[in-house]
Design a protein around this motif. Structure first.
Motif, PDB file in Angstrom:
ATOM      1  N   SER A 166       0.820  -1.217   0.000  1.00  0.00           N
ATOM      2  CA  SER A 166       0.000   0.000   0.000  1.00  0.00           C
ATOM      3  C   SER A 166       0.849   1.261   0.000  1.00  0.00           C
ATOM      4  O   SER A 166       0.412   2.313  -0.470  1.00  0.00           O
ATOM      5  N   THR A 167       2.064   1.194   0.521  1.00  0.00           N
ATOM      6  CA  THR A 167       3.039   2.279   0.367  1.00  0.00           C
ATOM      7  C   THR A 167       4.370   1.652  -0.027  1.00  0.00           C
ATOM      8  O   THR A 167       4.681   0.524   0.363  1.00  0.00           O
ATOM      9  N   ILE A 168       5.161   2.378  -0.807  1.00  0.00           N
ATOM     10  CA  ILE A 168       6.415   1.815  -1.295  1.00  0.00           C
ATOM     11  C   ILE A 168       7.581   2.297  -0.428  1.00  0.00           C
ATOM     12  O   ILE A 168       7.657   3.468  -0.076  1.00  0.00           O
ATOM     13  N   PRO A 169       8.502   1.395  -0.077  1.00  0.00           N
ATOM     14  CA  PRO A 169       9.672   1.784   0.722  1.00  0.00           C
ATOM     15  C   PRO A 169      10.675   2.552  -0.133  1.00  0.00           C
ATOM     16  O   PRO A 169      10.687   2.453  -1.362  1.00  0.00           O
ATOM     17  N   LEU A 170      11.545   3.306   0.541  1.00  0.00           N
ATOM     18  CA  LEU A 170      12.467   4.173  -0.184  1.00  0.00           C
ATOM     19  C   LEU A 170      13.674   3.439  -0.761  1.00  0.00           C
ATOM     20  O   LEU A 170      14.216   3.850  -1.784  1.00  0.00           O
ATOM     21  N   ALA A 171      14.105   2.357  -0.124  1.00  0.00           N
ATOM     22  CA  ALA A 171      15.334   1.688  -0.584  1.00  0.00           C
ATOM     23  C   ALA A 171      15.223   1.200  -2.031  1.00  0.00           C
ATOM     24  O   ALA A 171      16.114   1.471  -2.847  1.00  0.00           O
ATOM     25  N   PRO A 172      14.169   0.489  -2.427  1.00  0.00           N
ATOM     26  CA  PRO A 172      14.088   0.075  -3.830  1.00  0.00           C
ATOM     27  C   PRO A 172      13.841   1.239  -4.789  1.00  0.00           C
ATOM     28  O   PRO A 172      14.221   1.160  -5.964  1.00  0.00           O
ATOM     29  N   VAL A 173      13.244   2.302  -4.287  1.00  0.00           N
ATOM     30  CA  VAL A 173      13.072   3.505  -5.111  1.00  0.00           C
ATOM     31  C   VAL A 173      14.426   4.092  -5.468  1.00  0.00           C
ATOM     32  O   VAL A 173      14.703   4.439  -6.623  1.00  0.00           O
ATOM     33  N   ARG A 174      15.286   4.194  -4.472  1.00  0.00           N
ATOM     34  CA  ARG A 174      16.643   4.695  -4.716  1.00  0.00           C
ATOM     35  C   ARG A 174      17.415   3.749  -5.633  1.00  0.00           C
ATOM     36  O   ARG A 174      18.103   4.176  -6.564  1.00  0.00           O
ATOM     37  N   ALA A 175      17.287   2.446  -5.373  1.00  0.00           N
ATOM     38  CA  ALA A 175      18.046   1.453  -6.130  1.00  0.00           C
ATOM     39  C   ALA A 175      17.658   1.449  -7.609  1.00  0.00           C
ATOM     40  O   ALA A 175      18.490   1.120  -8.464  1.00  0.00           O
ATOM     41  N   PHE A 176      16.417   1.811  -7.935  1.00  0.00           N
ATOM     42  CA  PHE A 176      15.972   1.792  -9.327  1.00  0.00           C
ATOM     43  C   PHE A 176      16.840   2.700 -10.196  1.00  0.00           C
ATOM     44  O   PHE A 176      17.064   2.410 -11.374  1.00  0.00           O
ATOM     45  N   ALA A 177      17.314   3.798  -9.613  1.00  0.00           N
ATOM     46  CA  ALA A 177      18.108   4.775 -10.370  1.00  0.00           C
ATOM     47  C   ALA A 177      19.586   4.418 -10.446  1.00  0.00           C
ATOM     48  O   ALA A 177      20.349   5.105 -11.118  1.00  0.00           O
ATOM     49  N   GLU A 178      19.993   3.349  -9.782  1.00  0.00           N
ATOM     50  CA  GLU A 178      21.403   2.995  -9.703  1.00  0.00           C
ATOM     51  C   GLU A 178      21.748   1.877 -10.678  1.00  0.00           C
ATOM     52  O   GLU A 178      20.874   1.117 -11.107  1.00  0.00           O
ATOM     53  N   PRO A 179      23.043   1.754 -11.049  1.00  0.00           N
ATOM     54  CA  PRO A 179      23.452   0.613 -11.867  1.00  0.00           C
ATOM     55  C   PRO A 179      23.215  -0.687 -11.074  1.00  0.00           C
ATOM     56  O   PRO A 179      23.152  -0.655  -9.847  1.00  0.00           O
TER      57      PRO A 179
ATOM     58  N   VAL B 200      13.818  11.122  -4.093  1.00  0.00           N
ATOM     59  CA  VAL B 200      14.711  10.561  -3.079  1.00  0.00           C
ATOM     60  C   VAL B 200      16.151  11.023  -3.277  1.00  0.00           C
ATOM     61  O   VAL B 200      16.841  11.371  -2.304  1.00  0.00           O
ATOM     62  N   ILE B 201      16.633  11.063  -4.519  1.00  0.00           N
ATOM     63  CA  ILE B 201      18.045  11.385  -4.741  1.00  0.00           C
ATOM     64  C   ILE B 201      18.288  12.868  -4.988  1.00  0.00           C
ATOM     65  O   ILE B 201      19.416  13.344  -4.860  1.00  0.00           O
ATOM     66  N   GLY B 202      17.266  13.632  -5.373  1.00  0.00           N
ATOM     67  CA  GLY B 202      17.422  15.066  -5.611  1.00  0.00           C
ATOM     68  C   GLY B 202      17.835  15.382  -7.041  1.00  0.00           C
ATOM     69  O   GLY B 202      18.253  14.512  -7.810  1.00  0.00           O
TER      70      GLY B 202
ATOM     71  N   GLU C   1      19.857  13.311  -9.970  1.00  0.00           N
ATOM     72  CA  GLU C   1      19.039  12.977 -11.138  1.00  0.00           C
ATOM     73  C   GLU C   1      19.749  13.386 -12.426  1.00  0.00           C
ATOM     74  O   GLU C   1      19.789  12.617 -13.405  1.00  0.00           O
ATOM     75  N   ALA C   2      20.325  14.577 -12.441  1.00  0.00           N
ATOM     76  CA  ALA C   2      21.061  15.044 -13.621  1.00  0.00           C
ATOM     77  C   ALA C   2      22.264  14.148 -13.896  1.00  0.00           C
ATOM     78  O   ALA C   2      22.565  13.821 -15.059  1.00  0.00           O
ATOM     79  N   ALA C   3      22.961  13.740 -12.848  1.00  0.00           N
ATOM     80  CA  ALA C   3      24.109  12.850 -13.031  1.00  0.00           C
ATOM     81  C   ALA C   3      23.662  11.496 -13.580  1.00  0.00           C
ATOM     82  O   ALA C   3      24.347  10.896 -14.424  1.00  0.00           O
ATOM     83  N   MET C   4      22.526  10.993 -13.091  1.00  0.00           N
ATOM     84  CA  MET C   4      21.986   9.735 -13.605  1.00  0.00           C
ATOM     85  C   MET C   4      21.661   9.848 -15.094  1.00  0.00           C
ATOM     86  O   MET C   4      21.983   8.947 -15.879  1.00  0.00           O
TER      87      MET C   4
END
Length: 268
Positions: free
Chosen positions: A56-69, A97-99, A103-106
């Motif tokens: 019902s709510t999503i945790p932040l760790a996998p949200v952050r990980a989605f943007a990472e290699p 989450v990452i700002g 985001e620009a670096a990603m």
């Protein structure tokens, strides 16, 4: 004699989407004219299960990980081997989450993996879209599966970009992608937009929203920007393609914003 087969298009764009999420490509295809091809690559997302199910709510760790290699980088590299002109990153919450700087670096990293193709992201594109429609005071609505902490990060993202966020909250509707209905979303948002807000921002690329954009704009008399609407606008502009042929999905597509640097601004 010959039926349309999808081959003869003016431009093809790619979209990076969570592995179980059909929202971004569904809304892209609903909005895009027949001469725009849409091609998706799926990226593993740790908070999403088979069939697109989430808590019902999503945790932040996998949200952050989605943007990472490595997964999103590999997906961008593979998608770029298709004849697409630009790629859209269809994920809102990682930018919260990452700002903006990360985001620009990603985006720079993904463009490198995509052999130099332009890669645009939802939140950075929303900032551009808000400038295009001339709005500085905004109302921010996020999906019900964003908790208040994640929504607060979204508020902070837009405030750091110079916007005055007059209202910010997760939408109080049933928490599930398949449970969202355009009429219910319209009514919930319409009843909460402050009079002084100049535009409404609806976050969440998995949030069913584009079907109510035109009606909500008519109700409120101001621009409504949703995640996939903004991302399609941005990825077409990055591809050097006109957006004015898109009608019925908000005034953003006919805005007079100049094309981004490095594009010709014409059809490709």
């Amino acid at each position: 004699m010959w039926r349309p087969d999808g081959w003869d298009v003016r431009v093809r764009v790619g979209v990076l989407t969570p592995h179980g999420d059909v929202g971004p490509e569904s809304e892209f295809r609903a909005m895009a004219p027949p001469d725009v091809g849409v091609h998706a690559a799926r990226v593993p997302f740790g908070a999403m299960r088979r069939g697109g199910a989430m808590d019902s709510t999503i945790p932040l760790a996998p949200v952050r990980a989605f943007a990472e290699p490595p997964y999103v980088d590999e997906a961008a590299a593979q998608l770029a081997t298709a004849p697409v002109a630009a790629i859209g990153y269809a994920f809102t919450s990682s930018a919260y989450v990452i700002g903006a700087d990360a985001e620009a670096a990603m985006l720079a990293r993904l463009a490198g993996r995509a052999h130099g193709l332009p890669v645009v992201a939802t939140c950075a594109s929303t900032v551009e879209a808000l400038h295009a429609v001339g709005a500085t005071r905004i109302c921010l609505v996020d999906p019900p599966w964003f908790d208040t902490g994640l929504n607060d990060l979204g508020r902070a993202y837009y405030e750091a970009a110079g916007f005055d966020v007059r209202f910010s909250a997760p939408c109080d509707l049933p928490s599930g992608q398949a449970l969202i209905r355009p009429d219910e979303l319209h009514d919930w948002v319409a009843g909460r937009v402050p009079e002084e807000a100049e535009a409404v921002v609806v976050g969440g690329n998995g949030f069913r929203a584009v079907g109510m954009v035109e009606t909500l704009e008519n109700t409120l008399g101001r621009p409504v920007l949703t995640a996939n609407q903004v991302l399609l606008w941005a990825v077409l502009r990055a591809a050097g393609s006109d957006t004015a042929a898109i009608t019925g999905y908000g005034r953003l597509f006919t805005s007079d914003a100049p094309p981004p640097a490095g594009t010709g601004g014409g059809a490709s």
